[in-house]
Design a protein around this motif. Structure first.
Motif, PDB file in Angstrom:
ATOM      1  N   MET A  77       0.851  -1.190   0.000  1.00 20.48           N
ATOM      2  CA  MET A  77       0.000   0.000   0.000  1.00 20.48           C
ATOM      3  C   MET A  77       0.882   1.234   0.000  1.00 20.48           C
ATOM      4  O   MET A  77       1.790   1.356   0.845  1.00 20.48           O
ATOM      5  N   VAL A  82      -4.191   5.838   1.780  1.00 21.35           N
ATOM      6  CA  VAL A  82      -5.243   5.790   2.809  1.00 21.35           C
ATOM      7  C   VAL A  82      -5.334   7.137   3.519  1.00 21.35           C
ATOM      8  O   VAL A  82      -4.440   7.984   3.382  1.00 21.35           O
ATOM      9  N   LYS A  86       0.002   5.747   5.623  1.00 22.78           N
ATOM     10  CA  LYS A  86       0.415   4.375   5.934  1.00 22.78           C
ATOM     11  C   LYS A  86       1.935   4.339   6.012  1.00 22.78           C
ATOM     12  O   LYS A  86       2.613   4.818   5.107  1.00 22.78           O
ATOM     13  N   ARG A  93      -0.545  -7.078   8.100  1.00 15.60           N
ATOM     14  CA  ARG A  93      -1.675  -7.138   7.173  1.00 15.60           C
ATOM     15  C   ARG A  93      -1.203  -7.410   5.735  1.00 15.60           C
ATOM     16  O   ARG A  93      -1.754  -8.261   5.049  1.00 15.60           O
ATOM     17  N   ALA A 128      -6.998   3.528  -1.662  1.00 15.78           N
ATOM     18  CA  ALA A 128      -7.720   2.413  -1.033  1.00 15.78           C
ATOM     19  C   ALA A 128      -9.087   2.858  -0.533  1.00 15.78           C
ATOM     20  O   ALA A 128      -9.240   3.951   0.018  1.00 15.78           O
ATOM     21  N   ASP A 129     -10.075   1.982  -0.748  1.00 17.77           N
ATOM     22  CA  ASP A 129     -11.409   2.259  -0.219  1.00 17.77           C
ATOM     23  C   ASP A 129     -12.143   0.952   0.097  1.00 17.77           C
ATOM     24  O   ASP A 129     -13.296   0.778  -0.271  1.00 17.77           O
ATOM     25  N   ALA A 130     -11.438   0.012   0.704  1.00 13.32           N
ATOM     26  CA  ALA A 130     -11.942  -1.329   1.053  1.00 13.32           C
ATOM     27  C   ALA A 130     -12.006  -2.230  -0.174  1.00 13.32           C
ATOM     28  O   ALA A 130     -12.373  -1.807  -1.270  1.00 13.32           O
ATOM     29  N   GLY A 131     -11.629  -3.477   0.057  1.00 13.26           N
ATOM     30  CA  GLY A 131     -11.615  -4.431  -1.059  1.00 13.26           C
ATOM     31  C   GLY A 131     -10.349  -4.327  -1.880  1.00 13.26           C
ATOM     32  O   GLY A 131     -10.331  -4.738  -3.045  1.00 13.26           O
ATOM     33  N   THR A 132      -9.282  -3.812  -1.286  1.00  9.26           N
ATOM     34  CA  THR A 132      -8.057  -3.678  -2.087  1.00  9.26           C
ATOM     35  C   THR A 132      -7.483  -5.046  -2.447  1.00  9.26           C
ATOM     36  O   THR A 132      -6.941  -5.218  -3.536  1.00  9.26           O
ATOM     37  N   ARG A 133      -7.617  -6.026  -1.532  1.00 14.23           N
ATOM     38  CA  ARG A 133      -7.052  -7.340  -1.883  1.00 14.23           C
ATOM     39  C   ARG A 133      -7.787  -7.929  -3.081  1.00 14.23           C
ATOM     40  O   ARG A 133      -7.189  -8.601  -3.915  1.00 14.23           O
ATOM     41  N   LYS A 173     -15.619   1.440   1.892  1.00 19.33           N
ATOM     42  CA  LYS A 173     -14.962   1.654   3.185  1.00 19.33           C
ATOM     43  C   LYS A 173     -15.929   1.669   4.382  1.00 19.33           C
ATOM     44  O   LYS A 173     -15.699   0.974   5.374  1.00 19.33           O
ATOM     45  N   ASP A 176     -17.274  -1.740   5.100  1.00 19.65           N
ATOM     46  CA  ASP A 176     -16.202  -2.598   5.614  1.00 19.65           C
ATOM     47  C   ASP A 176     -15.908  -2.243   7.075  1.00 19.65           C
ATOM     48  O   ASP A 176     -15.805  -3.111   7.935  1.00 19.65           O
ATOM     49  N   ASP A 182     -17.175  -9.059   6.901  1.00 14.31           N
ATOM     50  CA  ASP A 182     -16.554  -8.773   5.591  1.00 14.31           C
ATOM     51  C   ASP A 182     -15.963 -10.094   5.102  1.00 14.31           C
ATOM     52  O   ASP A 182     -15.156 -10.710   5.807  1.00 14.31           O
TER      53      ASP A 182
HETATM   54  N1  UDP Z   1      -7.056   0.754   5.549  1.00  9.54           N
HETATM   55  C1  UDP Z   1      -6.449   1.898   6.014  1.00  9.54           C
HETATM   56  N2  UDP Z   1      -5.180   1.810   6.546  1.00  9.54           N
HETATM   57  C2  UDP Z   1      -4.499   0.631   6.626  1.00  9.54           C
HETATM   58  C3  UDP Z   1      -5.134  -0.520   6.144  1.00  9.54           C
HETATM   59  C4  UDP Z   1      -6.406  -0.435   5.612  1.00  9.54           C
HETATM   60  O1  UDP Z   1      -7.030   2.984   5.950  1.00  9.54           O
HETATM   61  O2  UDP Z   1      -3.365   0.606   7.110  1.00  9.54           O
HETATM   62  C5  UDP Z   1      -8.394   0.861   4.935  1.00  9.54           C
HETATM   63  C6  UDP Z   1      -8.298   0.801   3.412  1.00  9.54           C
HETATM   64  O3  UDP Z   1      -9.267   1.660   2.836  1.00  9.54           O
HETATM   65  C7  UDP Z   1      -8.666  -0.638   3.151  1.00  9.54           C
HETATM   66  C8  UDP Z   1      -9.746  -0.848   4.187  1.00  9.54           C
HETATM   67  O4  UDP Z   1      -9.237  -0.198   5.338  1.00  9.54           O
HETATM   68  O5  UDP Z   1      -9.112  -0.826   1.820  1.00  9.54           O
HETATM   69  C9  UDP Z   1     -10.095  -2.274   4.490  1.00  9.54           C
HETATM   70  O6  UDP Z   1      -8.948  -2.984   4.819  1.00  9.54           O
HETATM   71  P1  UDP Z   1      -8.942  -4.570   4.906  1.00  9.54           P
HETATM   72  O7  UDP Z   1      -7.839  -4.956   5.819  1.00  9.54           O
HETATM   73  O8  UDP Z   1     -10.317  -5.094   5.169  1.00  9.54           O
HETATM   74  O9  UDP Z   1      -8.485  -5.025   3.423  1.00  9.54           O
HETATM   75  P2  UDP Z   1      -9.177  -4.771   2.022  1.00  9.54           P
HETATM   76  O10 UDP Z   1     -10.657  -4.685   2.246  1.00  9.54           O
HETATM   77  O11 UDP Z   1      -8.605  -3.488   1.476  1.00  9.54           O
HETATM   78  O12 UDP Z   1      -8.781  -5.945   1.204  1.00  9.54           O
END
Ligand code: UDP
Length: 247
Positions: A77, A82, A86, A93, A128-133, A173, A176, A182
């Protein structure tokens, strides 16, 4: 938790989507010159780049496998991706996401064709806005195809969340952060059909019935994303043909 913020208002989500609606998606293959394969994807406000290198020599050499290729996957990331900066570098993570994503791809990549070599997948989250993986996995698939890596099918990924008691596809976001659960999924899709689940994680709680329904929602969402992945790949290859003709 959901008592802090109302996620469903008058039967709609905060961004106006239906429960089973994906965020807008944009996919472009072959955006980087130096990588063997690459892809840029937007899933809602997520912006992600994937780069694939290989098959190539593995360094350090002791990591080589004489019988098959070694697959490596690095999720990262950007510090500016974010709201709160970060800290650069790997954390728990990103190590976890890299591991589960690599495991989703390993059975699909035909590793036995490339003994002693390495296939490196890098995914960089720019916004990033959730669901990045899930966005990263979708981009990585297209980048692998762009690199010409033989695969048994495509991997397509999308999450389902539970927000204010209802299941919602492709959570953003707020859903999530404040939802009750989730659940990111990835599927192996072969010849236009979902063949198996390549990744399944769960943060929070769902009943068995809800998980079944979530799986169905995710499958339907994944098929739509799969079509866009295919389109991006076809577009890249048809434009290459045109370029060749011009040259
Ligand atoms: N996020 C953040 N800081 C971090 C990690 C995550 O703001 O250090 C936010 C980011 O928008 C991310 C969301 O939290 O997409 C959800 O994170 P999650 O761990 O559920 O993974 P993701 O949904 O991105 O796969």
């Amino acid at each position: 938790m959901s008592e802090d913020i109302q996620l469903i208002v008058d039967g709609k989500r905060l961004d106006g989507r239906d429960f089973n609606e994906l965020r807008p998606i944009k996919i472009e293959a072959g955006i980087l010159k130096r990588a063997d394969g690459s892809c840029y994807i937007e899933m809602g406000k997520n912006k992600v780049v994937a780069a694939v290198y290989g098959p190539r020599e593995v360094h350090p050499r002791h990591l080589q496998d004489p019988s098959k290729a070694v697959v490596r996957y690095r999720y990262n990331m950007a510090p500016f991706s974010v709201e709160e900066r970060k800290r650069p570098g790997p954390d728990r993570r990103s190590v976890e996401i890299s591991k589960v994503s690599r495991e989703a791809f390993e059975p699909v990549i035909m590793k036995e064709l490339f003994p002693r070599s390495g296939i490196d997948i890098f995914v960089e989250v720019l916004q990033a806005d959730a669901g990045t993986r899930t966005a990263c996995i979708n981009a990585a698939t297209v980048a692998l195809v762009d690199a010409g890596i033989p695969m048994k099918g495509l991997i397509t990924s999308v999450a389902v969340a539970k927000a204010d008691g209802v299941l919602v596809l492709d959570p953003m976001k707020e859903e999530d952060n404040y939802g009750e659960a989730d659940v990111p999924f990835a599927f192996l899709i072969r010849n236009g059909k979902i063949e198996s689940i390549a990744l399944l994680q769960m943060d929070g709680r769902l009943s068995a019935e809800e998980l079944k329904k979530a799986t169905q929602m995710a499958k339907e969402g994944a098929m739509k994303i799969y079509e866009l992945q295919r389109e991006a790949i076809m577009k890249k290859y048809s434009s290459e043909e045109i370029e060749e003709q011009v040259i």
